[in-house]
Motif scaffolding. Structure first.
Motif, PDB file in Angstrom:
ATOM      1  N   ASP A   1       0.833  -1.200   0.000  1.00  0.00           N
ATOM      2  CA  ASP A   1       0.000   0.000   0.000  1.00  0.00           C
ATOM      3  C   ASP A   1       0.869   1.252   0.000  1.00  0.00           C
ATOM      4  O   ASP A   1       0.543   2.243  -0.672  1.00  0.00           O
ATOM      5  CB  ASP A   1      -0.923   0.008   1.216  1.00  0.00           C
TER       6      ASP A   1
ATOM      7  N   ARG B   1     -10.885   1.196  -3.050  1.00  0.00           N
ATOM      8  CA  ARG B   1     -12.009   2.120  -2.917  1.00  0.00           C
ATOM      9  C   ARG B   1     -12.806   2.132  -4.210  1.00  0.00           C
ATOM     10  O   ARG B   1     -12.251   2.005  -5.299  1.00  0.00           O
ATOM     11  CB  ARG B   1     -11.498   3.540  -2.615  1.00  0.00           C
TER      12      ARG B   1
ATOM     13  N   ALA C   1       0.986   4.222  -2.869  1.00  0.00           N
ATOM     14  CA  ALA C   1       0.781   5.636  -2.528  1.00  0.00           C
ATOM     15  C   ALA C   1       1.967   6.487  -2.965  1.00  0.00           C
ATOM     16  O   ALA C   1       1.799   7.592  -3.503  1.00  0.00           O
ATOM     17  CB  ALA C   1       0.540   5.778  -1.031  1.00  0.00           C
TER      18      ALA C   1
ATOM     19  N   SER D   1      -6.348   0.841  -4.130  1.00  0.00           N
ATOM     20  CA  SER D   1      -6.555   1.107  -2.699  1.00  0.00           C
ATOM     21  C   SER D   1      -7.823   0.441  -2.175  1.00  0.00           C
ATOM     22  O   SER D   1      -8.164   0.571  -1.007  1.00  0.00           O
ATOM     23  CB  SER D   1      -6.634   2.620  -2.461  1.00  0.00           C
TER      24      SER D   1
ATOM     25  N   GLU E   1      -7.479   4.409  -6.832  1.00  0.00           N
ATOM     26  CA  GLU E   1      -8.598   3.978  -5.987  1.00  0.00           C
ATOM     27  C   GLU E   1      -8.885   2.488  -6.170  1.00  0.00           C
ATOM     28  O   GLU E   1      -9.269   1.810  -5.215  1.00  0.00           O
ATOM     29  CB  GLU E   1      -9.833   4.818  -6.280  1.00  0.00           C
TER      30      GLU E   1
END
Length: 218
Positions: free
Chosen positions: A80, A216, A84, A214, A211
């Motif tokens: 992660d 989302r 990012a 991630s 996203e």
């Protein structure tokens, strides 16, 4: 003295081996997290272990593979934090590239970007689409006319390729149909010299992939 100089052909062979392994990763032969064993690679490529070892060092510098004493060498599986960091660094580089393209790119450079979208529209599978996506961004950075910016892009290019491969590993629904249209909008904004729209569209393009990785959906 001459006996200590490594023959040039050996370096060329290591580069070729690196190209073969890199292509295999990008084609999905070796998925993220897969172990890369020197002996097996040497046998598959028909070379000794020396060039394979050199090639893996090169790919490790690119961030495409990782070497750990207890696990050996594996294809990088992006954490992660990796996702990012890549997203934020890519955003910083891409903002400058877009601004420079809008400001000063010539018609020939814009035509190269346009041609990259044309190849995307003809891509037959997700892996080819990812390659075309990277070629599009190569063309944008080249059109920016900023050598050090282009060098910075090349330094993370393999990791961004891995980022996009990880993205299609999570979800491919609408990918082949949607990605070319997104990039066609990007070209239109660049050709219109519309800085605000171009920056917003590039940011939205990055956000969508980020996203997905991630987890989302909003």
């Amino acid at each position: 003295m001459s006996g200590s100089v490594v023959p040039a052909r050996r370096r060329g062979l290591a580069d070729e081996v690196a190209d073969r392994i890199r292509d295999a990763v990008f084609d999905g032969v070796y998925a993220p997290g897969s172990q890369l064993r020197e002996v097996e690679l040497a046998e598959a490529l028909g070379v000794s272990r020396g060039p394979v070892r050199e090639a893996l060092f090169k790919l490790e510098r690119e961030g495409l593979v990782r070497s750990e004493w207890h696990r050996g060498t594996t294809v990088t599986a992006l954490s992660d934090d990796d996702v990012a960091e890549l997203n934020s660094l890519r955003a910083a580089l891409e903002q400058l590239a877009v601004e420079l393209v809008v400001e000063r790119a010539g018609e020939d450079s814009l035509a190269v970007i346009d041609a990259a979208v044309g190849r995307m529209e003809r891509a037959i599978d997700e892996h080819e689409m990812v390659r075309c996506d990277l070629e599009f961004h190569d063309a944008v950075y080249a059109a920016a006319g900023h050598r050090r910016l282009q060098d910075a892009w090349q330094a993370i290019r393999s990791q961004v390729h891995l980022f996009l491969l990880t993205r299609i590993g999570v979800a491919t629904d609408g990918y082949l149909d949607g990605i070319p249209a997104e990039h066609r909008e990007l070209v239109t904004a660049l050709r219109a010299r519309d800085r605000a729209t171009a920056l917003a569209l590039f940011a939205e393009h990055r956000r969508h992939a980020f996203e997905i990785l991630s987890g989302r959906t909003d």
